[in-house]
Design a protein around this motif. Sequence first.
Motif, PDB file in Angstrom:
ATOM      1  N   PHE A 140       0.797  -1.241   0.000  1.00 29.80           N
ATOM      2  CA  PHE A 140       0.000   0.000   0.000  1.00 29.80           C
ATOM      3  C   PHE A 140       0.819   1.275   0.000  1.00 29.80           C
ATOM      4  CE2 PHE A 140      -3.520  -2.658   1.730  1.00 29.80           C
ATOM      5  CZ  PHE A 140      -4.477  -2.332   0.782  1.00 29.80           C
ATOM      6  N   ASP A 141       2.127   1.201   0.125  1.00 32.33           N
ATOM      7  CA  ASP A 141       2.907   2.441   0.168  1.00 32.33           C
ATOM      8  C   ASP A 141       4.240   2.257  -0.553  1.00 32.33           C
ATOM      9  OD1 ASP A 141       3.240   5.078   0.780  1.00 32.33           O
ATOM     10  OD2 ASP A 141       3.931   4.761   2.821  1.00 32.33           O
ATOM     11  N   ARG A 175      -6.847  -5.286   5.492  1.00 30.45           N
ATOM     12  CA  ARG A 175      -6.495  -3.938   5.940  1.00 30.45           C
ATOM     13  C   ARG A 175      -6.555  -2.976   4.761  1.00 30.45           C
ATOM     14  NH1 ARG A 175      -3.366  -3.160  10.195  1.00 30.45           N
ATOM     15  NH2 ARG A 175      -3.892  -0.999   9.800  1.00 30.45           N
ATOM     16  N   ILE A 176      -7.643  -2.990   4.033  1.00 34.47           N
ATOM     17  CA  ILE A 176      -7.717  -2.227   2.790  1.00 34.47           C
ATOM     18  C   ILE A 176      -7.747  -0.721   3.029  1.00 34.47           C
ATOM     19  CG2 ILE A 176      -9.276  -1.685   0.874  1.00 34.47           C
ATOM     20  CD1 ILE A 176      -9.754  -4.747   0.713  1.00 34.47           C
ATOM     21  N   LYS A 177      -8.399  -0.296   4.086  1.00 29.82           N
ATOM     22  CA  LYS A 177      -8.583   1.138   4.295  1.00 29.82           C
ATOM     23  C   LYS A 177      -7.328   1.820   4.854  1.00 29.82           C
ATOM     24  CE  LYS A 177     -13.226   1.223   3.660  1.00 29.82           C
ATOM     25  NZ  LYS A 177     -13.243   0.035   2.847  1.00 29.82           N
ATOM     26  N   ARG A 178      -6.274   1.058   5.037  1.00 32.71           N
ATOM     27  CA  ARG A 178      -5.066   1.553   5.675  1.00 32.71           C
ATOM     28  C   ARG A 178      -4.573   2.878   5.094  1.00 32.71           C
ATOM     29  NH1 ARG A 178      -2.688   3.414   8.382  1.00 32.71           N
ATOM     30  NH2 ARG A 178      -0.473   3.641   8.348  1.00 32.71           N
ATOM     31  N   ASN A 179      -4.536   2.975   3.771  1.00 33.26           N
ATOM     32  CA  ASN A 179      -3.891   4.153   3.195  1.00 33.26           C
ATOM     33  C   ASN A 179      -4.817   4.994   2.329  1.00 33.26           C
ATOM     34  OD1 ASN A 179      -1.693   5.716   3.145  1.00 33.26           O
ATOM     35  ND2 ASN A 179      -0.314   4.135   2.432  1.00 33.26           N
ATOM     36  N   THR A 189       2.223  10.368  -0.467  1.00 29.69           N
ATOM     37  CA  THR A 189       2.044   9.091  -1.141  1.00 29.69           C
ATOM     38  C   THR A 189       1.106   9.177  -2.330  1.00 29.69           C
ATOM     39  OG1 THR A 189       1.694   8.506   1.168  1.00 29.69           O
ATOM     40  CG2 THR A 189       2.099   6.724  -0.311  1.00 29.69           C
ATOM     41  N   LEU A 190       0.437  10.295  -2.446  1.00 26.57           N
ATOM     42  CA  LEU A 190      -0.595  10.454  -3.464  1.00 26.57           C
ATOM     43  C   LEU A 190      -0.184  10.031  -4.880  1.00 26.57           C
ATOM     44  CD1 LEU A 190      -3.468  11.244  -3.509  1.00 26.57           C
ATOM     45  CD2 LEU A 190      -2.815  13.636  -3.557  1.00 26.57           C
ATOM     46  N   PRO A 191       0.955  10.500  -5.393  1.00 26.62           N
ATOM     47  CA  PRO A 191       1.291  10.153  -6.784  1.00 26.62           C
ATOM     48  C   PRO A 191       1.380   8.653  -7.064  1.00 26.62           C
ATOM     49  CG  PRO A 191       2.701  11.903  -5.970  1.00 26.62           C
ATOM     50  CD  PRO A 191       1.934  11.394  -4.793  1.00 26.62           C
ATOM     51  N   TRP A 192       1.583   7.864  -6.013  1.00 20.35           N
ATOM     52  CA  TRP A 192       1.763   6.419  -6.187  1.00 20.35           C
ATOM     53  C   TRP A 192       0.467   5.631  -5.984  1.00 20.35           C
ATOM     54  CZ3 TRP A 192       5.043   9.802  -3.924  1.00 20.35           C
ATOM     55  CH2 TRP A 192       6.342   9.897  -4.444  1.00 20.35           C
ATOM     56  N   MET A 193      -0.607   6.338  -5.646  1.00 19.60           N
ATOM     57  CA  MET A 193      -1.852   5.641  -5.303  1.00 19.60           C
ATOM     58  C   MET A 193      -2.688   5.309  -6.523  1.00 19.60           C
ATOM     59  SD  MET A 193      -2.944   7.600  -1.817  1.00 19.60           S
ATOM     60  CE  MET A 193      -4.347   6.581  -1.439  1.00 19.60           C
ATOM     61  N   ALA A 194      -3.132   4.049  -6.602  1.00 24.02           N
ATOM     62  CA  ALA A 194      -3.946   3.587  -7.723  1.00 24.02           C
ATOM     63  C   ALA A 194      -5.313   4.278  -7.701  1.00 24.02           C
ATOM     64  CB  ALA A 194      -4.128   2.071  -7.625  1.00 24.02           C
ATOM     65  N   PRO A 195      -5.919   4.474  -8.903  1.00 20.40           N
ATOM     66  CA  PRO A 195      -7.213   5.155  -8.975  1.00 20.40           C
ATOM     67  C   PRO A 195      -8.269   4.526  -8.073  1.00 20.40           C
ATOM     68  CG  PRO A 195      -6.388   4.685 -11.187  1.00 20.40           C
ATOM     69  CD  PRO A 195      -5.416   4.104 -10.231  1.00 20.40           C
ATOM     70  N   GLU A 207      -4.219  -6.666  -4.601  1.00 16.68           N
ATOM     71  CA  GLU A 207      -2.762  -6.477  -4.554  1.00 16.68           C
ATOM     72  C   GLU A 207      -2.263  -5.675  -5.757  1.00 16.68           C
ATOM     73  OE1 GLU A 207      -3.366  -9.985  -7.120  1.00 16.68           O
ATOM     74  OE2 GLU A 207      -4.263  -9.287  -5.250  1.00 16.68           O
ATOM     75  N   LYS A 208      -3.124  -5.487  -6.768  1.00 14.24           N
ATOM     76  CA  LYS A 208      -2.712  -4.736  -7.960  1.00 14.24           C
ATOM     77  C   LYS A 208      -2.483  -3.252  -7.663  1.00 14.24           C
ATOM     78  CE  LYS A 208      -2.673  -8.030 -11.135  1.00 14.24           C
ATOM     79  NZ  LYS A 208      -3.532  -8.060 -12.312  1.00 14.24           N
ATOM     80  N   VAL A 209      -2.903  -2.785  -6.464  1.00 19.00           N
ATOM     81  CA  VAL A 209      -2.587  -1.393  -6.109  1.00 19.00           C
ATOM     82  C   VAL A 209      -1.066  -1.219  -6.009  1.00 19.00           C
ATOM     83  CG1 VAL A 209      -4.791  -0.966  -4.919  1.00 19.00           C
ATOM     84  CG2 VAL A 209      -2.810  -1.723  -3.575  1.00 19.00           C
ATOM     85  N   ASP A 210      -0.368  -2.273  -5.574  1.00 15.95           N
ATOM     86  CA  ASP A 210       1.099  -2.214  -5.474  1.00 15.95           C
ATOM     87  C   ASP A 210       1.752  -2.187  -6.855  1.00 15.95           C
ATOM     88  OD1 ASP A 210       1.087  -2.232  -2.702  1.00 15.95           O
ATOM     89  OD2 ASP A 210       1.467  -4.388  -2.524  1.00 15.95           O
TER      90      ASP A 210
END
Length: 298
Positions: A140-141, A175-179, A189-195, A207-210
């Motif tokens: 997530f980060d 723990r989806i809501k973590r970030n 962290t915003l620029p790295w966050m998936a839509p 896991e595709k957010v990573d």
Amino acid sequence: MYGLQIIRNADLEELRELGSGTFGTVYHGKWRGSDVAIKRIKKSCFAGRSSEQEKLTKDFWREAQILSKLHHPNVVAFYGVVPDGTGGTLATVAEFMVNGSLRNVLLRKDRSLDLRKKLIIAMDAAFGMEYLHSKSIVHFDLKCDNLLVNLRDPQRPICKVVLDPREVGDFGLSRIKRNTLVSGGVRGTLPWMAPELLNGSSSKVSEKVDVFSFGIALWEILTGEEPYANMHCGAIIGGIVNNSLRPPVPETCDPEWRILMEQCWSANPDIRPSFTEVTDRLRAMSAMLQSRAQAPGS
């Protein structure tokens, strides 16, 4: 406790501060004669009503336990927890990486990383992520700040993914809501966050957010720049969500690198490759680069 290594504060020696953030301060230190990274966690991390404090503390210990069971050459080793820090604070002790974060290395332009070294670093990070996903752990980060490097061997850089007990997203425990934006502290962290993390479609979060974050990290490794450095949060969120914003790919970018990077940061999680596929493709790119270098007349 929880099968975790408990480390006494008296057994640690702090040498110098490496950096501090929302969660605490990290020091280069010594433990049993070895170099380690000591993270002193701020008391504010466990603030709130007593029930909330209890939950946060319990989460911390549970996640530290998960980390202590991870063993991979491309994941920073987690040694244990220090429960008796100054004023009753907690600390963690982990493997020390001599050159610190990849972000710092990229910012210091004096360290030239050629394409071969960039591929090795990207491959190491992907191997570490493939292992974490095999253990049902979502980072997530993921970004160059959370990739630590050792460049002592001029031929073979080493890169490892670092996880924090405050950052473990274990899918078994959803723990989806973590970030997501709710938890604040999202700015860096915003620029790295998936839509899908930003537009509220949490049913699509996987896991595709990573993998999305890894695509942005590939761009960082390629250019040495920070994505959307001069943009405001609102514009970044809007651009990521409506899929109109991605970092500009340099003309000189290797075509294979470009294709992989663009697939990783695709708006559609189904188009993003798994880390197993990412490692295969980076390995093929590395082999191709090697054969080109060894070709007569090159």
